[in-house]
Scaffold this motif. Structure first.
Motif, mmCIF file in Angstrom:
data_model
loop_
_atom_site.group_PDB
_atom_site.id
_atom_site.type_symbol
_atom_site.label_atom_id
_atom_site.label_comp_id
_atom_site.label_asym_id
_atom_site.label_seq_id
_atom_site.Cartn_x
_atom_site.Cartn_y
_atom_site.Cartn_z
ATOM 1 N N GLU F 155 0.838 -1.201 0.000
ATOM 2 C CA GLU F 155 0.000 0.000 0.000
ATOM 3 C C GLU F 155 0.879 1.259 0.000
ATOM 4 O O GLU F 155 1.770 1.403 0.832
ATOM 5 C CB GLU F 155 -0.910 -0.049 1.247
ATOM 6 C CG GLU F 155 -1.732 1.204 1.476
ATOM 7 C CD GLU F 155 -2.663 1.505 0.317
ATOM 8 O OE1 GLU F 155 -3.458 0.611 -0.054
ATOM 9 O OE2 GLU F 155 -2.597 2.636 -0.240
ATOM 10 N N LYS F 160 -2.842 4.672 5.435
ATOM 11 C CA LYS F 160 -3.670 3.504 5.203
ATOM 12 C C LYS F 160 -2.878 2.233 5.501
ATOM 13 O O LYS F 160 -3.371 1.282 6.099
ATOM 14 C CB LYS F 160 -4.125 3.497 3.735
ATOM 15 C CG LYS F 160 -5.492 2.874 3.540
ATOM 16 C CD LYS F 160 -5.975 3.089 2.126
ATOM 17 C CE LYS F 160 -6.849 1.918 1.728
ATOM 18 N NZ LYS F 160 -7.043 1.840 0.286
ATOM 19 N N ARG F 161 -1.623 2.285 5.072
ATOM 20 C CA ARG F 161 -0.747 1.131 5.276
ATOM 21 C C ARG F 161 -0.610 0.857 6.772
ATOM 22 O O ARG F 161 -0.738 -0.268 7.239
ATOM 23 C CB ARG F 161 0.624 1.439 4.659
ATOM 24 C CG ARG F 161 1.577 0.267 4.695
ATOM 25 C CD ARG F 161 2.831 0.569 3.916
ATOM 26 N NE ARG F 161 3.611 1.610 4.559
ATOM 27 C CZ ARG F 161 4.155 2.651 3.918
ATOM 28 N NH1 ARG F 161 4.000 2.800 2.623
ATOM 29 N NH2 ARG F 161 4.855 3.550 4.591
ATOM 30 N N THR F 164 -3.793 -0.624 8.147
ATOM 31 C CA THR F 164 -3.972 -2.032 7.734
ATOM 32 C C THR F 164 -3.074 -2.939 8.567
ATOM 33 O O THR F 164 -3.495 -3.992 9.028
ATOM 34 C CB THR F 164 -3.607 -2.202 6.240
ATOM 35 O OG1 THR F 164 -4.307 -1.209 5.504
ATOM 36 C CG2 THR F 164 -3.974 -3.581 5.742
#
Lengths: 275, 123, 112, 283, 310, 549
Positions: F155, F160-161, F164
């Motif tokens: 990602e 966001k990474r 996650t």
């Protein structure tokens, strides 16, 4: 001053008895009462030598000599680890007889069961009858089996005879089962009769001498036919023990194969040529 | 009435497995474990009767089997492992723990008609 | 009442397929999806053909069976505990503990 | 039976999105089967030649000369040339798996056949990744091996007669114990000896006191001295099973049985044994 | 004293400690065993020039491989000297001989637990000639090496036995001429060769160029024994000869033990004096300063018929 | 209620250093002095320390058990018969579960962590730990070669990474009932599965092209995001390779500022000679550690004799098999990791082994702050844990240490520095590296000390000049206020607690879940159903959840 100790079997037990206490080392210098009280194991019960054997002892010339009279096929581990003296079993012997033996002489007048002389280090075992599987072999997981001494068998032997042997001599006058000398590290194995499948498979070094031509794995390379000098010596050595190998004696010729090529090819299989 | 020598291999079949789970006393299971599969040429050579029954003999014992032909090598017979095959197994394990479940030398012979009748009488 | 069990593990063979769907109606398995023929049969027939508690051939009570079993095992000099190929590891753990207690021998079908 | 679809030949993986198309399937068997019919290569071998076959493959992988073999010579009933091709295929693949069944260890050579196969796999790893998976029949025979190993150090054939675990297949394994009549009582759990053992071994079992834990009627329930019905694992009782590749899974109870689980029955027997032993000690 | 009318001088032979070893060389038949034995014991008369003194004792009674064999004895000044010369000689003279094998001949003359006995490596060093194809074999308790060669295998024992032995036992035969001296020496050698455990390293067992310690040349440590050279008797002060003495022969003996040397000397002297023309038996020594072992002629002969039994 | 009086107490965490002090345990925990009577142990003349804590050991699970099956020869001569309250067992370097528990307890250890468990096989590890009595246990969950983690790292959007990863790691930990994140040769195991050779920090690893450095920095960050009690537990790339100090230092620099535990650091502190041989780089590593208090490590000290090496580092194990010719087992755990097993023997006469032995001790002696280094043998890789008393003696007794150096390969002095080190550990320092330090590094506030509220685990030693003897046979070992060992004999046997971390952000262990995309991957590529993945609570009947945050 030596001792002569007679153990006479009263009756053959229904279940096997583990009797590693029966060795010249262990019986030496003990009186009859003490010998009778030495432990043996029948299944999960700890019992005594006296439960199974009459014990008689006399003084004698020479080394300690123990003589067992009776069929001892149900007795396992007799002579295990013995280091000196003489142990004679007048009948058959059970599993692991003479395993881990370090010295002395062990004579079996009947048949011997599996694991005869497993991990043996020295001394001599003679068997008048047949022997079971794994003669002089290594227990599972161990990479080295017998590491010295001599096992002489008048009859046949089972599978995996001398497998993973490190040093020493096994001679079988009769037939042997499959995987004779499997992963042999060194030492000498003789089989006068027929042998089963793939003798010498994965052997590293050492010598397998066969009285009959086997079907060899393709990792054994034929070299020549010749009369090896060491054969003469081996023959003489065993003849000196009253154990006579192939007819034709010292003048025998052998086909020589090298193998197992997968493990360096330093081992040899010699096959007797009758003419 | 033909007879021949060959090699017996005990096997596990999916049919046997499925039948077993319906119960080991079910007719389906009992029939399946007595069913010997052999090569069509061997099958023909045996000149089996209508019931296709044959006697299979090893050094350890002998059993009655029901023969069926299927693609496969000549001289090699296949029998599901179970109470029937067990009669033919020798206990010797050569020190390995494993008896010879496969590659057992056997002799197979078609069962004569009168014997079949006897068999029927008994069952 | 129907209960649907999803992602059921099939206990038949070493594959342990764990995506079976089993329908149970009134404590009876009525339908099995996703299984192979053997797995399906195993589940569908699990509740039939059940054996009875027996001591020396006659039906007996639980306590009597346990007492008789224990008596046999304690008396034996060389009891053999064998099988354990189609039961849970929790049961195997208990079987090993029992074997140790009765000083016996334990083996499973992987020895042959 | 769903092995091919779920795990092996047909399964789609992260690196094998096309499933079967991304794989080469070789079947070695003594007769044709549905599996062999769907294989890329089927080598129909003669029975009992497993050790020699694997040995030849090892020699080919190692690039050694093979004494006495020419292209059309037969090894295990198959032309040497075909083994040469197979060896090349194995060496060249990106990731190989040998799945072997009990056919290997129940044929002549027995455990040595498996040892030889292990050697082949190890040697192949000098060229590529290769694994071997033993195809296990019974649902939790692997779990049985696993539990025995962590509790006793050995996966099978374990003897406690001296108070601690000892191991020796061929001596403490069931067929041999029965053949040599070395057991004087038996407790059998979740296995049908009548369906697996040589008849003479079963006959000996019949002659000694036998306790049998089993859900269903079978040949053994007809003669065992004590038959204790139990709830079948994974159906009437929950617990852990180990898949053939060592992955443990928990099985759930799906339906109620009126009888105990194996675990409960064994606990009951153990309690009773302890009570008897304590009684003995008290005397 | 006098023996058969011959004067035995009251003197002694002075001998030195050496290291001795015995080989048994075998082959397909006697001819080839002898060829190998001749080669391996060749050019080995004196440690001074050859590094080793050797001789063939004779055919072996029983060989390890049951084939024809010859026993040979070797004596060198030191352990290292013996070891290196044996390695060379077995490598060059036995291994090269067709069908041969080479074994430790053993030393039954010496008690097995004697601290004079030790082992030294041969096979374990020679094996490298096999270029990786060599193999060892243990038979009984002994290890042997098998080296591939063009007619099969050369077999050589891993370890040989050496003993602290004695070299330089001797006696001199003084006679009225060469013919008598030589005949007498030959008679002595014949008799002495019947014995095992000793060798007479010089040609035919006889040495005519006896030596003394030192020389008028700085670069020489030994030189001709001027006191026994008849052709310069007149020029040499303190010559040991008289006018009737026209030739002298010496017999030098190496042996495994003092006793064996004494026995051999006695037997040799008794044979030597039987030859007419022999005038005197004497022995070589350095005044007792150099050698540890002194064989007094009278003493060794006093034992009656057999010599060394007193 | 148990009272231990008159003992000389070493409780470094609470600043008590050899002072005579009475201790009180009630309800399984240390309490303030109370009046009421109870069982009293007079520990006069004896030394008291908290129960030992092993931060890194391989005692349970698939690879340990596979090793037991592979190596019956390890067991034959090492056995213990069943007794009244104890089960039988066998094994020297890979003892059976019961024996493992008894032997740890016999040495005064009451807490042990199994250091490498793939999530898919976690159930197995927990089953074995249930059969490992007398010690509290926990597992570290392997993540350094996990395919889903590598995919998540693809990602591009950093936030966001990070999110996650937080949820994925939480879910992996909670599913496996793990205590810490374990990373082994990040990327290297996956690379090996592709026959693609070894990896350095920046080697892109198939199938997603993610590098070791990316995996490490992300997991170190996630570890902190989840406020896990323990640091990132890291086995760096290139274990055992001469010259790996370059990689180790580079890894340390990369992770500077993060909480990281470098495990079996001995195997990662290797310099290289011009000819490619091994030399000690322990001084460089120790220097870095001394300057970075945020790091901890454990020694992985070599013990001469037989060992069974086992690690998730499959490529390293294959290399070891190829160099030794010893037997080798290797396992591929789908999607997650691999592992390998090779039995071997360390010999003092082998220069490489002798140098390894010196390097481990050098680390222990050169790292100044004992709170930063833990005594381990990476059991059973560098040696069996039963050798701890021997190592303690080596640390406390310089004369003894030097006498052992004399028996090593004569050239070992050319490549190591040990013989120049004079430091001798004090009893307090031993207490730190064997209990208080690891407890602190693990974030276990109830372990490694004797203050009120701590678990009632303590050990009573008879002082002895020979420290090996002293530490090998405690007079008493007390766990949860119960006497489990007295005079070397186990007096009772019961199961310990299972320590599980509840990552920050999860309400409970069942709270975690996979993102929809990863759940689809799971369904597509794992060979089991997602529903059957998480370890059920049945496997942890005495679970102690350590909440984070």
């Amino acid at each position: 001053m030596g001792e002569l100790i007679h153990l006479t079997l009263k009756a053959e037990p229904a279940l096997p008895v583990e009797a590693e206490s029966i060795t010249p080392d262990n019986l030496r210098g003990k009186n009859e009462e003490k010998i009778k009280n030495l432990p043996v194991w029948c299944g999960n019960a700890q019992e005594k030598i006296g439960d199974y054997f009459e014990v008689e002892k006399e003084q004698s010339a020479g080394e300690t000599r123990v003589v067992l009279t009776g069929e001892c096929a149900q007795f396992k581990r007799i002579g295990q680890g013995m280091s000196f003296g003489e142990l004679v079993i007048e009948g058959a012997a059970g599993f692991h007889t003479g395993a881990l033996m370090r010295g002395g002489s062990l004579q079996i007048k009947g048949d011997a069961a599996d694991w005869l002389g497993a991990h043996m280090e020295g001394g001599r075992i003679t068997v008048a009858g047949n022997a079971g599987h794994f003669v002089g072999a290594a227990y599972r997981g161990k990479t080295q089996g017998m590491s010295g001494g001599m096992i002489l068998i008048e009859g046949n032997a089972g599978q995996m005879t001398g497998s993973r042997m490190r040093r020493g001599l096994i001679a079988v006058k009769g037939n042997c089962g499959d995987a004779l000398g499997f992963k042999l590290l060194a030492g000498t194995i003789f089989a006068g009769g027929r042998t089963g499948r793939h003798p010498g498979a994965n052997m590293l070094r050492g010598t397998i001498i066969l009285g009959e031509q086997p079907e060899l794995l393709s990792s054994f390379y034929y070299n020549c036919t010749y009369q090896p000098v060491f054969w003469n010596m081996l023959y003489a050595e065993l003849a000196g023990c009253g154990f006579f190998l192939l007819p034709g004696g010292q003048d025998a010729s052998f086909k020589r194969y090298s193998g197992d090529a997968l493990n360096g090819g330093k081992g040899e299989i010699l096959v007797w040529q009758s003419t | 009435m033909g007879s021949m020598e060959g090699i017996l291999i005990t096997v596990r079949t999916s049919k046997q497995g499925a039948a077993m789970e319906k119960g080991k006393f079910s007719e389906e299971y009992r029939r399946e474990i007595a069913s010997l599969t052999l090569n069509p040429d061997d099958f023909a050579r045996l000149q089996l009767g209508e019931e296709k029954r044959a006697l299979l003999k090893s050094s350890a014992g002998e059993v009655e089997v029901i023969c069926r032909a299927a693609e496969g090598p000549q001289g090699i017979f296949f029998l599901p492992l179970g109470a029937v095959a067990n009669e033919l197994l020798d206990e010797e394990t050569h020190g390995t723990g494993v008896p010879d479940f496969k590659g057992i030398p056997v002799r197979i012979a078609a069962i004569a008609q009168d014997k079949e009748e006897n068999y029927d009488d008994h069952s | 009442m129907t209960i649907i069990h999803e992602d059921v593990v099939c206990a038949f063979c070493g594959c342990l397929c764990d995506d079976l769907k089993v329908e149970v109606e009134d404590n009876k398995i009525t339908k099995v999806n996703n299984a192979c023929a053997i797995g399906r049969n195993k589940l569908m027939h699990a509740q039939t053909d059940c054996t009875a508690l027996k001591v020396n051939g006659r039906e007996a009570a639980w306590g009597e069976a346990l007492a008789e079993a224990a008596k046999i095992l304690v008396k034996a000099k060389s009891p053999l505990v064998y099988g354990l190929s189609s039961t849970t590891s929790e049961a195997v753990r208990e079987a090993v503990a029992l074997t140790e207690l009765i000083k016996g021998t334990v083996d499973n079908p992987s020895s042959y | 039976m769903r092995h091919l679809k779920r795990y092996s030949a047909l399964a789609k993986g992260l690196y094998t999105p096309e499933g079967r198309k991304d794989r080469k399937v070789v079947v070695i068997d003594v007769r044709p089967s549905p599996t062999s019919k769907n294989a890329d290569i089927f080598l129909q071998v003669t029975p009992g030649a497993d050790f020699e076959i694997v040995h030849v493959l090892r020699l080919l992988i190692a690039g050694k000369r093979l004494e006495g073999l020419e292209e059309e010579s037969l090894v295990g009933g198959v032309a040497f040339r075909q083994w040469q091709e197979l060896a090349e295929l194995m060496k060249a693949c990106r990731y190989g798996v040998v799945m072997f069944g009990i056919g290997l260890t129940q044929s002549r050579g027995k455990d040595l056949n498996a040892e030889e196969l292990n050697s082949l796999i190890i040697e192949l790893n000098a060229f590529t990744r290769f694994y071997a998976v033993a195809m296990r029949g019974h649902g939790n025979v692997n779990g049985s091996n696993q539990v025995l190993a962590w509790q006793t150090g050995y996966p099978l054939a374990v003897n406690f007669q001296r108070g601690y675990p000892r191991f020796n297949p061929g001596e403490f394994s069931v067929v041999d114990m029965l053949r040599r009549k070395e057991a004087d009582a038996a407790l059998i759990i979740a296995t049908d000896p009548s369906a697996h053992l040589p008849q003479s071994a079963v006959n000996y079992l019949k002659s000694i006191p036998t306790i049998y834990l089993e859900p269903h009627e079978n040949a053994t329930t007809t003669w065992a001295n004590v038959v204790i019905p139990v709830a079948p694992a994974g159906i009437g009782a929950g617990g852990t099973f180990y898949r053939m590749d060592n992955i443990p899974l928990q099985l759930k109870k799906l339906v109620d049985f009126a009888v105990p689980s194996d675990l409960e029955a064994l606990q009951g027997i153990k309690e009773e044994v302890l009570r008897l032993k304590r009684g003995e000690a008290a005397c | 004293m006098r023996l058969n009318g011959v004067e035995i001088e009251n003197t002694f032979a002075e001998a030195f400690g050496m290291r001795g070893t015995r080989l048994t060389v075998t082959a397909i038949n006697e001819t080839w065993a002898e060829q190998a034995a001749l080669a391996v014991t060749g050019f080995a008369t004196s440690v001074i020039g050859c590094g080793v003194e050797a001789g063939i004792e004779g055919p072996s009674g029983k060989t390890p491989d049951g084939r024809a064999g010859m026993d040979c004895l070797f004596f060198a000044a030191s352990r290292e000297g013996l070891e290196s010369t044996m390695l060379n000689r077995i490598g060059q003279a036995v291994m090269t001989a067709p069908t041969s094998a080479c074994f430790d001949g053993g030393l039954p003359e010496i008690p097995a637990d004697s601290d004079k006995i030790s082992k030294y490596p041969i096979g374990s060093k020679m094996r490298f000639f096999g270029d990786g194809y060599q193999a060892s074999k243990i038979i009984g308790t002994k290890r042997y090496w098998r080296i591939p060669v063009m007619d099969g295998e050369f077999m050589v024992q891993e370890e040989f036995t050496m003993v602290k032995a004695i070299g330089g036992g001797n006696f001199l035969i003084v006679a009225d001429g060469v013919e008598a001296a030589l005949k007498s020496a030959e008679a002595a050698v014949r008799k002495m060769k019947e014995l095992r455990g000793v060798i007479l390293p010089f040609p035919g067992g006889v040495v005519r160029s006896g030596s003394k310690v030192g020389s008028q040349y700085k670069f020489l440590t030994a030189s001709t024994n001027v006191f026994y050279c008849p052709t310069i008797r007149g020029r040499v002060e303190n010559s040991a000869l008289n006018a009737a003495n026209n030739a002298v022969m010496e017999i030098v003996i190496d042996g495994l033990t003092e006793e064996l040397i004494g026995k051999a000397m006695a037997a040799g002297i008794r044979a030597a004096v039987q030859v007419p023309g022999v005038q005197k038996i004497t022995a070589g020594n350095y005044g007792g300063k150099l050698g540890k072992y002194h064989f007094h002629l009278h003493k060794i002969l006093a034992g009656g018929g057999n010599g060394w039994e007193s | 209620m148990l009272k231990i009086i008159n003992g000389q107490v070493y409780d470094p965490k609470n600043g008590i250093n050899g002072v005579s002090k009475d201790l009180y345990i009630d309800g399984g925990r240390f309490v303030q002095p109370v009046q009421e009577a109870g069982e009293t142990i007079d520990a006069g003349g004896c030394i008291i320390m908290p129960g030992g804590v092993d931060i890194h050991s391989h005692i349970a699970g698939a690879k340990v058990n596979s090793a037991r099956i592979m190596c019956p020869e390890d067991h034959y001569d090492h056995f213990r018969a069943a007794a009244d309250c104890t089960r039988s067992g066998v094994g020297h370097t890979i003892p059976t579960t019961f024996l493992t528990g008894y032997e740890y307890a016999g040495l005064g250890y009451t807490t042990v962590f199994e250091a490498a468990v793939p999530p898919l096989e976690a159930r197995h590890a927990h089953e074995e730990l249930e059969d490992t009595p007398l010690v509290d246990t926990g597992i570290y969950t392997l993540m350094g070669n996990n395919t889903m983690i590598m995919k998540a790292l693809q990602e591009k959007d950093a936030a966001k990474r990070r999110e996650t990863l937080r949820s994925l790691v939480s879910w992996l930990l909670a599913s496996s009932k793990g205590y810490a994140i374990k990373v082994v040769n990040p990327g290297g195991v996956e690379s090996w599965k592709w026959s693609a050779g070894t990896v350095d920090l920046d080697t892109p690893v198939q199938p997603f092209g993610i590098s070791s450095r990316q995996i490490l920095t992300a997991l170190a960050e996630t570890n902190e995001d989840l406020k896990l009690p323990h640091a990132l537990h890291l086995h760096t790339n290139h274990l055992g390779d001469p010259g790996n100090v370059r990689t180790t230092l580079e890894t340390m620099k990369t992770l500077t500022g993060h909480r990281v535990h470098f495990t079996h650091l001995q195997f990662h502190s290797y310099g290289i000679t011009p000819k490619g041989g091994l030399k000690s780089a322990a001084p460089e590593i120790a220097e870095f550690m001394n300057a970075h208090p945020e790091f901890t490590c454990d020694a992985g000290q070599i013990v001469f004799g037989p060992v069974t090496t086992m690690t998730a580092d499959s490529p390293m194990q294959f290399h070891l098999h190829e160099t030794t010719g010893n037997k080798w087992g290797s396992f591929d755990v789908e999607m997650e990791t691999g592992s390998g097993i090779v039995p071997l023997r360390y010999r003092p006469s082998v220069l490489f082994n002798a140098s390894q032995w010196c390097i481990g001790l050098e680390l222990l002696l050169l790292i100044k702050n004992p709170w930063q280094i833990v005594l381990t043998t990476d059991h059973p890789n560098a040696g069996p844990f039963t050798a701890y008393p021997q190592i303690i003696r080596l640390l406390m007794d310089a004369d003894y240490r030097n006498s052992v150096i004399e028996t090593l390969h004569p050239k070992v002095g050319h490549y190591t520095h040990l013989k120049d080190l004079k430091r001798e550990y004090t009893l307090e320092e031993i207490a730190i590296i064997t209990r208080s330090g690891p407890a602190k590094a693990l974030g276990l506030s109830n372990k490694g000390h004797l203050g009120p509220g701590a678990d009632g685990d303590l050990v009573i030693y008879q002082p002895h000049k020979d420290k090996e003897k002293m530490f090998a046979s405690p007079v008493y070992v007390i766990k949860d206020g119960r006497i489990i060992v007295r005079d070397g004999i186990a007096r009772q046997s019961f199961g310990g607690k299972r320590l599980v971390a509840l990552p920050y952000g999860l309400k409970d262990l069942a709270d975690g879940s996979l993102s929809q995309e990863l759940a689809q991957d799971f369904a597509d590529y794992y060979s089991i159903s997602l529903r059957n993945f998480a370890v059920q609570y049945d496997y942890l009947p005495r679970m102690e959840v350590i909440s984070c945050g």
